[in-house]
Scaffold this motif. Structure first.
Motif, mmCIF file in Angstrom:
data_model
loop_
_atom_site.group_PDB
_atom_site.id
_atom_site.type_symbol
_atom_site.label_atom_id
_atom_site.label_comp_id
_atom_site.label_asym_id
_atom_site.label_seq_id
_atom_site.Cartn_x
_atom_site.Cartn_y
_atom_site.Cartn_z
ATOM 1 N N PRO A 184 -57.421 20.076 -17.336
ATOM 2 C CA PRO A 184 -57.874 21.561 -17.490
ATOM 3 C C PRO A 184 -56.763 22.551 -17.616
ATOM 4 O O PRO A 184 -56.426 22.999 -16.730
ATOM 5 N N SER A 185 -57.563 23.824 -18.451
ATOM 6 C CA SER A 185 -55.915 25.092 -18.039
ATOM 7 C C SER A 185 -56.939 26.332 -18.103
ATOM 8 O O SER A 185 -56.555 27.405 -18.208
ATOM 9 N N PHE A 186 -58.231 26.321 -17.770
ATOM 10 C CA PHE A 186 -59.235 27.605 -17.507
ATOM 11 C C PHE A 186 -58.561 28.504 -16.481
ATOM 12 O O PHE A 186 -58.293 29.749 -17.090
ATOM 13 N N ILE A 187 -57.704 28.056 -15.365
ATOM 14 C CA ILE A 187 -56.755 28.832 -14.339
ATOM 15 C C ILE A 187 -56.178 29.957 -15.176
ATOM 16 O O ILE A 187 -56.021 30.833 -15.186
ATOM 17 N N GLN A 188 -55.241 28.903 -15.826
ATOM 18 C CA GLN A 188 -53.980 29.843 -16.412
ATOM 19 C C GLN A 188 -54.353 30.489 -17.567
ATOM 20 O O GLN A 188 -53.850 31.327 -17.979
ATOM 21 N N ARG A 189 -55.181 30.355 -17.974
ATOM 22 C CA ARG A 189 -55.911 30.543 -19.481
ATOM 23 C C ARG A 189 -56.383 31.840 -19.587
ATOM 24 O O ARG A 189 -55.959 32.561 -20.130
ATOM 25 N N THR A 190 -57.378 31.901 -18.379
ATOM 26 C CA THR A 190 -58.483 32.887 -18.046
ATOM 27 C C THR A 190 -58.698 33.960 -17.484
ATOM 28 O O THR A 190 -57.789 35.287 -17.622
ATOM 29 N N PRO A 191 -58.785 33.553 -16.195
ATOM 30 C CA PRO A 191 -58.229 34.957 -15.352
ATOM 31 C C PRO A 191 -57.236 34.892 -15.068
ATOM 32 O O PRO A 191 -57.039 36.109 -14.899
ATOM 33 N N PHE A 192 -56.218 34.215 -15.296
ATOM 34 C CA PHE A 192 -54.918 34.270 -14.842
ATOM 35 C C PHE A 192 -53.574 34.992 -16.265
ATOM 36 O O PHE A 192 -52.560 34.776 -16.193
ATOM 37 N N GLY A 193 -54.944 35.488 -17.701
ATOM 38 C CA GLY A 193 -53.822 35.217 -18.553
ATOM 39 C C GLY A 193 -53.950 35.985 -19.592
ATOM 40 O O GLY A 193 -53.074 36.484 -20.174
ATOM 41 N N TYR A 194 -53.849 37.642 -18.447
ATOM 42 C CA TYR A 194 -53.801 39.072 -19.190
ATOM 43 C C TYR A 194 -53.453 39.834 -18.434
ATOM 44 O O TYR A 194 -54.193 40.327 -17.664
ATOM 45 N N HIS A 195 -52.592 39.319 -17.988
ATOM 46 C CA HIS A 195 -51.010 40.340 -16.260
ATOM 47 C C HIS A 195 -50.492 40.831 -17.060
ATOM 48 O O HIS A 195 -49.718 41.385 -16.059
ATOM 49 N N ASP A 196 -49.978 40.918 -17.919
ATOM 50 C CA ASP A 196 -49.114 41.695 -19.018
ATOM 51 C C ASP A 196 -49.609 43.585 -18.541
ATOM 52 O O ASP A 196 -50.669 43.638 -19.137
ATOM 53 N N THR A 197 -48.667 44.248 -17.948
ATOM 54 C CA THR A 197 -48.996 45.630 -17.809
ATOM 55 C C THR A 197 -48.997 46.047 -18.885
ATOM 56 O O THR A 197 -49.701 47.403 -18.971
ATOM 57 N N GLY A 198 -48.010 46.348 -19.942
ATOM 58 C CA GLY A 198 -47.580 47.045 -20.447
ATOM 59 C C GLY A 198 -48.941 46.302 -21.897
ATOM 60 O O GLY A 198 -48.697 47.572 -22.364
#
Length: 271
Positions: free
Chosen positions: A168-182
């Protein structure tokens, strides 16, 4: 994003609130409430309010502010409504990408760890700007990278032990998938926001036991749907694997650091 990534129903909301709330969300709720207190808005809209963890902190910190707490999932709001009783707080099911409020309705809009779940983030940001009064403030947070959040990383990696051929890839795909501040800043500007700033905030992540934390993630988040889609009889095995991973990281009691970005943006004043 998988269609199950925003599904919080059944027993998930109660487990989420009990297990993940203290571990992941309450520390940042206090941080956001402190930031909003400095603004002192007359009224405030919260999107993706979940089980009301931030709502409760806001109600305590801003007793004279009218708060409208919204979420896509009515089941999450049902939990929130049971734990918060205030004449100044109301709950309403609503999609942050299509808000049912008139233009320029709120002094502030706040969202805790919800923007990562929006399929159309720029669209959701435009909606936040639309319902803000000119000069109003939009405050939200988003998780930093998975590498900066060791407990969540350990649980994500534990899923490979249980499902080596298709983890399963939910953790890395969604809650932690939008971290690029730029990227986040670019999205906010595309939605029409100005005066954008962010701060990376590191706080303690604690749980009374590794098993409680593992139960929260495996049974109290959309990760559960991914596990059960692969093999519903393996849910306990997933909790066991995540528990072992957290015990290797921190011992039987979880006490590690977690990291998130907190963004502030302002609806432009009239020219």
């Amino acid at each position: 994003m998988a269609s199950t990534d925003s599904a919080f129903a059944g027993s998930i909301p109660a487990i989420y609130n009990r297990c993940l709330g203290p571990m992941l969300f309450e520390p940042y709720a206090r941080d956001l409430a402190r930031r909003v207190t400095a603004i002192r808005p007359g009224n405030l809209l919260e999107t993706a309010a979940g089980t009301g963890i931030v709502t409760a902190a806001l109600a305590d910190a801003l007793p004279e502010t009218d708060i409208v707490a919204t979420d896509l999932n009515q089941a999450m709001l049902d939990v929130a409504a049971k734990r918060i009783s205030s004449p100044r707080v109301s709950f309403q099911a609503a999609d942050a990408q299509s808000l049912p409020f008139p233009d320029a309705s709120f002094d502030a809009v706040l969202c805790q760890f919800g923007v990562m779940f929006f399929p159309d983030r720029i669209g959701a940001y435009r909606e936040a700007r639309r319902v803000l009064r000119r000069g109003g403030t939009f405050i939200f947070n988003a998780w930093n990278s998975l590498e900066s959040n060791p407990a969540s990383k350990a649980m994500a990696e534990a899923m490979r032990e249980v499902f080596p051929d298709d983890p399963p890839s939910f953790i890395q795909r969604t809650p932690f998938g939008y971290h690029d501040t730029g990227q986040i800043e670019d999205d906010l500007r595309a939605a029409g926001f100005a005066d954008i700033s962010f701060e990376t905030v590191v706080l303690p992540s604690r749980a009374p036991s590794a098993r409680e934390a593992a139960t929260g993630m495996c049974q109290g988040s959309p990760l559960r749907a991914e596990i059960e889609a692969r093999d519903p009889t393996r849910l306990d095995a997933a909790v066991d694997a995540a528990t072992r991973a957290l015990e290797r990281l921190s011992g039987p009691v979880l006490d590690v650091e977690m990291s998130a970005h907190v963004f502030t943006a302002r609806a432009p004043d009239p020219a």
